[in-house]
Design an enzyme around this catalytic site. Structure first.
Site, PDB file in Angstrom:
ATOM      1  N   HIS A   1     -41.724 -21.733  13.735  1.00 29.51           N
ATOM      2  CA  HIS A   1     -41.576 -22.319  12.392  1.00 29.51           C
ATOM      3  C   HIS A   1     -41.255 -23.785  12.591  1.00 29.51           C
ATOM      4  O   HIS A   1     -41.299 -24.289  13.724  1.00 29.51           O
ATOM      5  CB  HIS A   1     -40.513 -21.612  11.549  1.00 29.51           C
ATOM      6  CG  HIS A   1     -39.183 -21.502  12.213  1.00 29.51           C
ATOM      7  ND1 HIS A   1     -38.326 -22.570  12.355  1.00 29.51           N
ATOM      8  CD2 HIS A   1     -38.553 -20.450  12.807  1.00 29.51           C
ATOM      9  CE1 HIS A   1     -37.233 -22.185  12.998  1.00 29.51           C
ATOM     10  NE2 HIS A   1     -37.354 -20.909  13.292  1.00 29.51           N
TER      11      HIS A   1
ATOM     12  N   CYS B   1     -36.648 -17.771  12.051  1.00 28.09           N
ATOM     13  CA  CYS B   1     -37.273 -17.078  13.168  1.00 28.09           C
ATOM     14  C   CYS B   1     -37.561 -15.595  12.956  1.00 28.09           C
ATOM     15  O   CYS B   1     -38.718 -15.168  13.102  1.00 28.09           O
ATOM     16  CB  CYS B   1     -36.453 -17.278  14.431  1.00 28.09           C
ATOM     17  SG  CYS B   1     -34.689 -16.965  14.250  1.00 28.09           S
TER      18      CYS B   1
END
Length: 553
Positions: free
Chosen positions: A267, A68
């Site tokens: 992601h 992240c």
């Protein structure tokens, strides 16, 4: 202005000057394309499926990292994290002591550039830019008009001021895969994340059962694995309901016809061999863009699919272009509406307590990964990730020799080079780097990676400790100097003292709770009718200056 921005301006010339679009970025955490509209028959995502029917599905979108904070740093700046010192996960929790990434002094987060152009910008409680912590209130105060907003963030704007909102969805985060009680007290982090999750979200409905899921070949087909996969799907279903709620509110407030909605993820899946990795399971993400009719580009049809390569560094130039804002030269991406990119680039560096350095490049058929730590296995112990039951079970099975060759691969050294043909090997389990039949493809992808890295400054060429010393933000952040002032004919002019600092002003109205929000300084302020004005500055990566009072007298 770059060509892509000029072309967008021409596309929108009939409406963009008179009316600029609102733009709402909805970002789920930690998930790959587990969405019905993207072909996943297990996913329970009716709201996203409807959004896809009304918009465009982008099927080849890649983040610049599989985790992240580095990924979000790249998104918000429009630059690869390896060029801004934001590549290590995470700067603020470095084992040897936290620090702050220090982007180049001319670089600004794209929401701040939108504020400069007159947009109202807001986000919720998630930042995580590497020059902030993960939480609201920890980063440069000039990026957003409002932080920590969860409901109808657009409602605070002035009149018909266009808005840009960035909403995040914690419910799909990796921590949601942690078993509610089974692995406690594996770590204090486990307990804290589960408690926070319960306070924010309550229980999650079980729309998907363990028997419903399909187990990828790199996982053993066990009850533990199926339970964790089902839990991930159920968290995604909860996220879908939250997205639907926001879209309903947008409709209720009469804003659906003036708001471009972008839904994507930060992601790939928050699962082993996905999150933190450079496999497609870690960096390939779904994206949907829904266009109001009056802002829809020519030739774009609802329900269509766009297969072009898109990188997360393309978000900033695309959104700035949609807002009619000139693009700064430092951006690494291009608008994904006009892009003809041939490659995407992604990176992996230190992951929590484990040093690493990997670089990946992909062209839509081949993925090439180079490692500077070839002896490191990616299934190594990792405190946070090891809260997931299936991770610990898989490691136990590996040590007992109970995994097959594909499943055991995650626990073996990665080697210096990996090459995958994702068109025939979507799970990236057959490394072609040593296959003579692919020698030319290997050489071509090597050159492509070298060329891409040569375009940007890869700060991992120096050790992290040296990078921290260069930034000089550890053990304490430097403090930004307040701006210089000049008042002439009731006009307040501000100049930065700390090079690269962003400037702001507001009218104090009796205490912090009653004070106006900070206005981004974009030009002289008329203070004829103001008794006093507070001014402040912040350099990204530094503490903000103290607030200074100035008056016309």
């Amino acid at each position: 202005m770059k060509f892509s921005a000029l072309l967008l301006a021409l596309l929108f010339c009939s409406t963009a000057i008179a009316e600029r679009p609102n733009i709402l970025l909805l970002m789920a955490e930690d998930m790959s394309s587990r969405v019905g509209a993207f072909g996943d028959d297990v996913a329970v995502t009716p709201n996203l499926d409807q959004l896809a029917d009304e918009g465009v599905r982008y099927t080849n979108v890649f983040t610049t990292a599989g985790v992240c904070a580095p990924s979000r740093a790249a998104m918000v700046l429009g630059m690869h994290q390896i060029s801004t010192g934001a590549q290590h996960m995470r700067t603020s929790s470095r084992p040897e002591g936290g620090y702050w990434a220090l982007p180049p002094e001319e670089v600004k987060a794209f929401p701040e550039l939108m504020r400069q152009a007159g947009y109202y910008t807001y986000t919720d409680s998630k930042l995580d830019y590497q020059f902030s912590t993960a939480f609201a209130g920890s980063g440069p105060f000039t990026i957003w008009n409002a932080e920590g907003v969860t409901e109808r963030g657009w409602s605070k704007r002035a009149g018909d001021q266009p808005f840009f909102g960035w909403r995040n969805f914690l419910v799909s985060h990796e921590s949601g895969v942690f078993s509610p009680i089974g692995s406690f007290p594996h770590s204090l982090t486990h307990f804290l994340m589960q408690f926070y999750r319960w306070r924010q979200l309550g229980s999650v409905e079980e729309a998907v059962l363990p028997d419903d899921v399909t187990v990828p070949p790199y996982y053993p087909d066990t009850e533990t694995v199926r339970v964790d996969l089902a839990r991930h799907y159920n968290n995604i279903a909860a996220m879908d309901r939250q997205v639907g709620d926001i879209l309903d509110k947008l409709e209720e407030d009469g804003l659906a016809d003036s708001t471009i909605v972008i839904w994507t993820t930060d992601h790939g899946d928050g699962l082993p061999r996905a999150k933190r990795e450079l496999y497609d399971s870690g960096i390939r993400v779904p994206m949907i863009v829904r266009w109001p009719e009056k802002f829809r580009p020519a030739g774009v049809a609802p329900g269509s699919v766009d297969e072009r390569l898109v990188s997360a560094v393309d978000f900033a130039p695309t959104i700035l272009g949609l807002a009619g804002t000139a693009l700064p030269d430092y951006l690494h991406g291009e608008s994904f509406l006009t892009s003809t990119r041939s490659f995407i680039l992604a990176s992996r560096d230190r992951i929590d307590e484990i040093p690493d350095r990997q670089r990946a490049i992909a062209d839509g058929q081949f993925k090439y990964i180079r490692s500077w730590h070839p002896d490191l296995a990616q299934g190594h112990p990792l405190n946070f990730r090891d809260n997931i039951d299936m991770v610990r079970e898989m490691r136990t099975m590996f040590e007992a020799g109970e995994l097959d060759e594909v499943q055991a691969g995650w626990f073996l050294p990665v080697g210096e080079e990996r090459l995958f043909d994702v068109t025939i090997d979507p799970h990236e389990i057959n490394n072609l780097a040593a296959d003579p039949a692919y020698a030319e493809d290997l050489a071509r992808m090597r050159r492509a990676l070298d060329e891409q890295l040569s375009r940007i400054d890869d700060l991992s060429e120096i050790p992290e400790a040296e990078l921290v010393a260069r930034f000089n933000t550890f053990p304490e952040q430097p403090v930004t100097e307040p701006p210089e002032t000049n008042i002439s004919e009731c006009r307040l002019y501000l100049e930065p003292v700390t090079t690269g600092s962003s400037l702001a002003w507001r009218q104090p109205t009796g205490g912090e709770e009653q004070a106006e929000e900070w206005h981004l300084y974009t030009g002289p302020v008329d203070i004829c009718d103001l008794d006093q004005v507070e001014i402040r500055a912040v350099r990204y990566g530094w503490q903000a200056s103290e607030a200074v009072l100035v008056s016309e007298q």
